[in-house]
Scaffold this motif. Structure first.
Motif, PDB file in Angstrom:
ATOM      1  N   TYR A  56      40.613 -14.429  38.394  1.00 24.28           N
ATOM      2  CA  TYR A  56      41.977 -14.030  38.748  1.00 24.28           C
ATOM      3  C   TYR A  56      42.000 -12.599  39.271  1.00 24.28           C
ATOM      4  CZ  TYR A  56      44.567 -18.178  37.350  1.00 24.28           C
ATOM      5  OH  TYR A  56      45.086 -19.450  37.296  1.00 24.28           O
ATOM      6  N   GLY A  57      41.094 -11.772  38.763  1.00 23.79           N
ATOM      7  CA  GLY A  57      40.954 -10.413  39.289  1.00 23.79           C
ATOM      8  C   GLY A  57      40.552 -10.450  40.756  1.00 23.79           C
ATOM      9  N   ASP A  58      39.594 -11.325  41.084  1.00 24.63           N
ATOM     10  CA  ASP A  58      39.161 -11.508  42.477  1.00 24.63           C
ATOM     11  C   ASP A  58      40.317 -12.010  43.328  1.00 24.63           C
ATOM     12  OD1 ASP A  58      36.640 -10.811  41.659  1.00 24.63           O
ATOM     13  OD2 ASP A  58      35.842 -12.860  41.668  1.00 24.63           O
ATOM     14  N   LEU A  59      41.051 -12.971  42.776  1.00 20.04           N
ATOM     15  CA  LEU A  59      42.168 -13.569  43.499  1.00 20.04           C
ATOM     16  C   LEU A  59      43.235 -12.515  43.782  1.00 20.04           C
ATOM     17  CD1 LEU A  59      42.974 -16.312  44.628  1.00 20.04           C
ATOM     18  CD2 LEU A  59      44.083 -16.833  42.449  1.00 20.04           C
ATOM     19  N   ALA A  60      43.459 -11.634  42.825  1.00 16.82           N
ATOM     20  CA  ALA A  60      44.448 -10.568  42.996  1.00 16.82           C
ATOM     21  C   ALA A  60      44.036  -9.615  44.110  1.00 16.82           C
ATOM     22  CB  ALA A  60      44.636  -9.811  41.685  1.00 16.82           C
ATOM     23  N   GLU A  61      42.729  -9.489  44.326  1.00 17.27           N
ATOM     24  CA  GLU A  61      42.252  -8.615  45.407  1.00 17.27           C
ATOM     25  C   GLU A  61      42.484  -9.251  46.769  1.00 17.27           C
ATOM     26  OE1 GLU A  61      38.225  -7.169  44.862  1.00 17.27           O
ATOM     27  OE2 GLU A  61      38.729  -6.646  42.778  1.00 17.27           O
ATOM     28  N   VAL A  62      42.198 -10.542  46.900  1.00 14.89           N
ATOM     29  CA  VAL A  62      42.334 -11.178  48.218  1.00 14.89           C
ATOM     30  C   VAL A  62      43.760 -11.626  48.508  1.00 14.89           C
ATOM     31  CG1 VAL A  62      39.929 -11.899  48.422  1.00 14.89           C
ATOM     32  CG2 VAL A  62      41.590 -13.464  47.394  1.00 14.89           C
ATOM     33  N   GLY A  63      44.496 -12.013  47.461  1.00 14.88           N
ATOM     34  CA  GLY A  63      45.862 -12.469  47.677  1.00 14.88           C
ATOM     35  C   GLY A  63      46.740 -12.048  46.529  1.00 14.88           C
ATOM     36  N   PRO A  64      47.037 -10.742  46.447  1.00 13.04           N
ATOM     37  CA  PRO A  64      47.807 -10.269  45.297  1.00 13.04           C
ATOM     38  C   PRO A  64      49.184 -10.909  45.235  1.00 13.04           C
ATOM     39  CG  PRO A  64      47.474  -8.488  46.905  1.00 13.04           C
ATOM     40  CD  PRO A  64      46.766  -9.701  47.424  1.00 13.04           C
ATOM     41  N   SER A  65      49.568 -11.366  44.054  1.00 14.67           N
ATOM     42  CA  SER A  65      50.913 -11.891  43.870  1.00 14.67           C
ATOM     43  C   SER A  65      51.265 -11.805  42.398  1.00 14.67           C
ATOM     44  CB  SER A  65      51.013 -13.338  44.361  1.00 14.67           C
ATOM     45  OG  SER A  65      50.756 -14.229  43.304  1.00 14.67           O
ATOM     46  N   PRO A  66      52.556 -11.657  42.083  1.00 13.78           N
ATOM     47  CA  PRO A  66      52.965 -11.578  40.680  1.00 13.78           C
ATOM     48  C   PRO A  66      52.575 -12.822  39.883  1.00 13.78           C
ATOM     49  CG  PRO A  66      54.755 -10.879  42.116  1.00 13.78           C
ATOM     50  CD  PRO A  66      53.687 -11.442  42.992  1.00 13.78           C
ATOM     51  N   VAL A  67      52.589 -13.985  40.527  1.00 11.57           N
ATOM     52  CA  VAL A  67      52.228 -15.216  39.819  1.00 11.57           C
ATOM     53  C   VAL A  67      50.744 -15.188  39.442  1.00 11.57           C
ATOM     54  CG1 VAL A  67      52.065 -17.733  39.971  1.00 11.57           C
ATOM     55  CG2 VAL A  67      54.090 -16.561  40.844  1.00 11.57           C
ATOM     56  N   VAL A  68      49.912 -14.663  40.343  1.00  8.42           N
ATOM     57  CA  VAL A  68      48.486 -14.507  40.035  1.00  8.42           C
ATOM     58  C   VAL A  68      48.322 -13.568  38.836  1.00  8.42           C
ATOM     59  CG1 VAL A  68      46.297 -13.509  40.856  1.00  8.42           C
ATOM     60  CG2 VAL A  68      47.607 -15.032  42.333  1.00  8.42           C
ATOM     61  N   GLU A  69      49.075 -12.483  38.832  1.00  6.78           N
ATOM     62  CA  GLU A  69      49.008 -11.531  37.720  1.00  6.78           C
ATOM     63  C   GLU A  69      49.444 -12.168  36.403  1.00  6.78           C
ATOM     64  OE1 GLU A  69      47.691  -8.427  37.314  1.00  6.78           O
ATOM     65  OE2 GLU A  69      46.880  -8.980  39.262  1.00  6.78           O
ATOM     66  N   LEU A  70      50.467 -13.012  36.488  1.00  7.00           N
ATOM     67  CA  LEU A  70      50.956 -13.690  35.289  1.00  7.00           C
ATOM     68  C   LEU A  70      49.884 -14.641  34.749  1.00  7.00           C
ATOM     69  CD1 LEU A  70      53.383 -13.967  33.408  1.00  7.00           C
ATOM     70  CD2 LEU A  70      54.270 -15.755  34.900  1.00  7.00           C
ATOM     71  N   ASN A  71      49.244 -15.381  35.658  1.00 12.60           N
ATOM     72  CA  ASN A  71      48.156 -16.279  35.258  1.00 12.60           C
ATOM     73  C   ASN A  71      46.991 -15.489  34.663  1.00 12.60           C
ATOM     74  OD1 ASN A  71      49.178 -18.854  35.897  1.00 12.60           O
ATOM     75  ND2 ASN A  71      48.802 -18.499  38.050  1.00 12.60           N
ATOM     76  N   ARG A  72      46.722 -14.330  35.265  1.00 17.33           N
ATOM     77  CA  ARG A  72      45.645 -13.477  34.749  1.00 17.33           C
ATOM     78  C   ARG A  72      45.990 -13.007  33.333  1.00 17.33           C
ATOM     79  NH1 ARG A  72      43.214  -8.084  35.186  1.00 17.33           N
ATOM     80  NH2 ARG A  72      45.158  -7.188  35.932  1.00 17.33           N
ATOM     81  N   ALA A  73      47.262 -12.680  33.112  1.00 18.35           N
ATOM     82  CA  ALA A  73      47.699 -12.230  31.793  1.00 18.35           C
ATOM     83  C   ALA A  73      47.478 -13.316  30.728  1.00 18.35           C
ATOM     84  CB  ALA A  73      49.168 -11.822  31.831  1.00 18.35           C
ATOM     85  N   VAL A  74      47.761 -14.575  31.108  1.00 23.05           N
ATOM     86  CA  VAL A  74      47.538 -15.696  30.188  1.00 23.05           C
ATOM     87  C   VAL A  74      46.053 -15.778  29.834  1.00 23.05           C
ATOM     88  CG1 VAL A  74      47.582 -18.213  29.931  1.00 23.05           C
ATOM     89  CG2 VAL A  74      49.513 -17.032  31.002  1.00 23.05           C
ATOM     90  N   ALA A  75      45.200 -15.693  30.853  1.00 20.37           N
ATOM     91  CA  ALA A  75      43.755 -15.776  30.637  1.00 20.37           C
ATOM     92  C   ALA A  75      43.268 -14.603  29.785  1.00 20.37           C
ATOM     93  CB  ALA A  75      43.019 -15.816  31.974  1.00 20.37           C
ATOM     94  N   VAL A  76      43.803 -13.411  30.046  1.00 22.84           N
ATOM     95  CA  VAL A  76      43.442 -12.232  29.254  1.00 22.84           C
ATOM     96  C   VAL A  76      43.833 -12.447  27.789  1.00 22.84           C
ATOM     97  CG1 VAL A  76      44.058  -9.802  28.819  1.00 22.84           C
ATOM     98  CG2 VAL A  76      43.436 -10.540  31.129  1.00 22.84           C
ATOM     99  N   GLY A  77      45.021 -13.029  27.582  1.00 22.60           N
ATOM    100  CA  GLY A  77      45.468 -13.326  26.223  1.00 22.60           C
ATOM    101  C   GLY A  77      44.516 -14.272  25.505  1.00 22.60           C
ATOM    102  N   MET A  78      44.009 -15.258  26.257  1.00 24.03           N
ATOM    103  CA  MET A  78      43.074 -16.227  25.675  1.00 24.03           C
ATOM    104  C   MET A  78      41.700 -15.592  25.436  1.00 24.03           C
ATOM    105  SD  MET A  78      44.890 -18.967  25.280  1.00 24.03           S
ATOM    106  CE  MET A  78      43.826 -20.400  25.076  1.00 24.03           C
ATOM    107  N   ALA A  79      41.277 -14.731  26.366  1.00 26.82           N
ATOM    108  CA  ALA A  79      39.932 -14.151  26.284  1.00 26.82           C
ATOM    109  C   ALA A  79      39.869 -12.972  25.318  1.00 26.82           C
ATOM    110  CB  ALA A  79      39.459 -13.712  27.676  1.00 26.82           C
ATOM    111  N   PHE A  80      40.885 -12.110  25.375  1.00 23.44           N
ATOM    112  CA  PHE A  80      40.794 -10.826  24.662  1.00 23.44           C
ATOM    113  C   PHE A  80      41.908 -10.609  23.638  1.00 23.44           C
ATOM    114  CE2 PHE A  80      39.074 -10.208  29.030  1.00 23.44           C
ATOM    115  CZ  PHE A  80      37.730 -10.165  28.674  1.00 23.44           C
ATOM    116  N   GLY A  81      42.700 -11.667  23.403  1.00 23.41           N
ATOM    117  CA  GLY A  81      43.721 -11.585  22.371  1.00 23.41           C
ATOM    118  C   GLY A  81      45.118 -11.359  22.928  1.00 23.41           C
ATOM    119  N   PRO A  82      46.138 -11.812  22.152  1.00 23.90           N
ATOM    120  CA  PRO A  82      47.522 -11.793  22.628  1.00 23.90           C
ATOM    121  C   PRO A  82      48.066 -10.404  22.960  1.00 23.90           C
ATOM    122  CG  PRO A  82      47.405 -12.535  20.332  1.00 23.90           C
ATOM    123  CD  PRO A  82      46.017 -12.475  20.843  1.00 23.90           C
ATOM    124  N   ALA A  83      47.600  -9.376  22.253  1.00 19.77           N
ATOM    125  CA  ALA A  83      48.101  -8.026  22.532  1.00 19.77           C
ATOM    126  C   ALA A  83      47.711  -7.583  23.940  1.00 19.77           C
ATOM    127  CB  ALA A  83      47.585  -7.037  21.486  1.00 19.77           C
TER     128      ALA A  83
END
Length: 153
Positions: A56-83
């Motif tokens: 999603y970080g790569d995707l944000a570089e080539v096609g930045p969008s708030p929805v991509v950021e939101l999806n990245r946030a979900v993945a970050v929550g799963m990978a590194f915790g809800p905080a």
């Protein structure tokens, strides 16, 4: 099922082809890679969330969008915790394109609930419910809000 496996297999084959053609940096290739990560995992726990965060970080570089950021946030929550996920979601708070997007409060509610902040979570689920036009989704969100009040779920 078997047809799912076939589709997944086909998707992974297509992905390998894309990679051979050197097209891995395009948005479609990155989205395919994300889909492949989800497809390879039988359960959410088996999902390689850290790799999905990177994609999603790569995707944000080539096609930045708030929805991509939101999806990245979900993945970050799963990978590194809800905080960690919540921190990213909160950065999107004033994003005009997400103002009417019910998934923003829904995701925020989910992260708050995991952090034990049930009162705040309930407010987010109620807000999400009032924003969605899908009756089934609305009832699910109302249910989740209620569960926060009951201290269940």
């Amino acid at each position: 099922g078997q047809s799912d496996q076939l589709l997944i297999h086909r998707g992974l084959a297509a992905l390998d082809r894309v990679e051979q053609l050197g097209g891995t940096r395009g948005p479609y290739a990155i989205q395919a890679a994300i889909a492949a990560c989800h497809a390879r995992a039988r359960t959410p726990d088996e999902t390689d969330w850290a790799r999905i965060v990177a994609l999603y970080g790569d995707l944000a570089e080539v096609g930045p969008s708030p929805v991509v950021e939101l999806n990245r946030a979900v993945a970050v929550g799963m990978a590194f915790g809800p905080a960690a996920g919540l921190e990213l979601v909160d950065r999107l708070h004033d994003e005009p394109t997400l103002r009417a997007y019910h998934l923003l409060p829904s995701i925020r509610g989910d992260l708050l609930k995991k952090l034990g902040r049930t009162e705040e979570a309930r407010g987010e689920f109620e807000r999400a419910a009032s924003m969605t036009h899908n009756a089934r989704e609305r009832s699910l969100l109302v249910e989740r809000a209620r569960a926060c009040r009951d201290g269940a779920g």
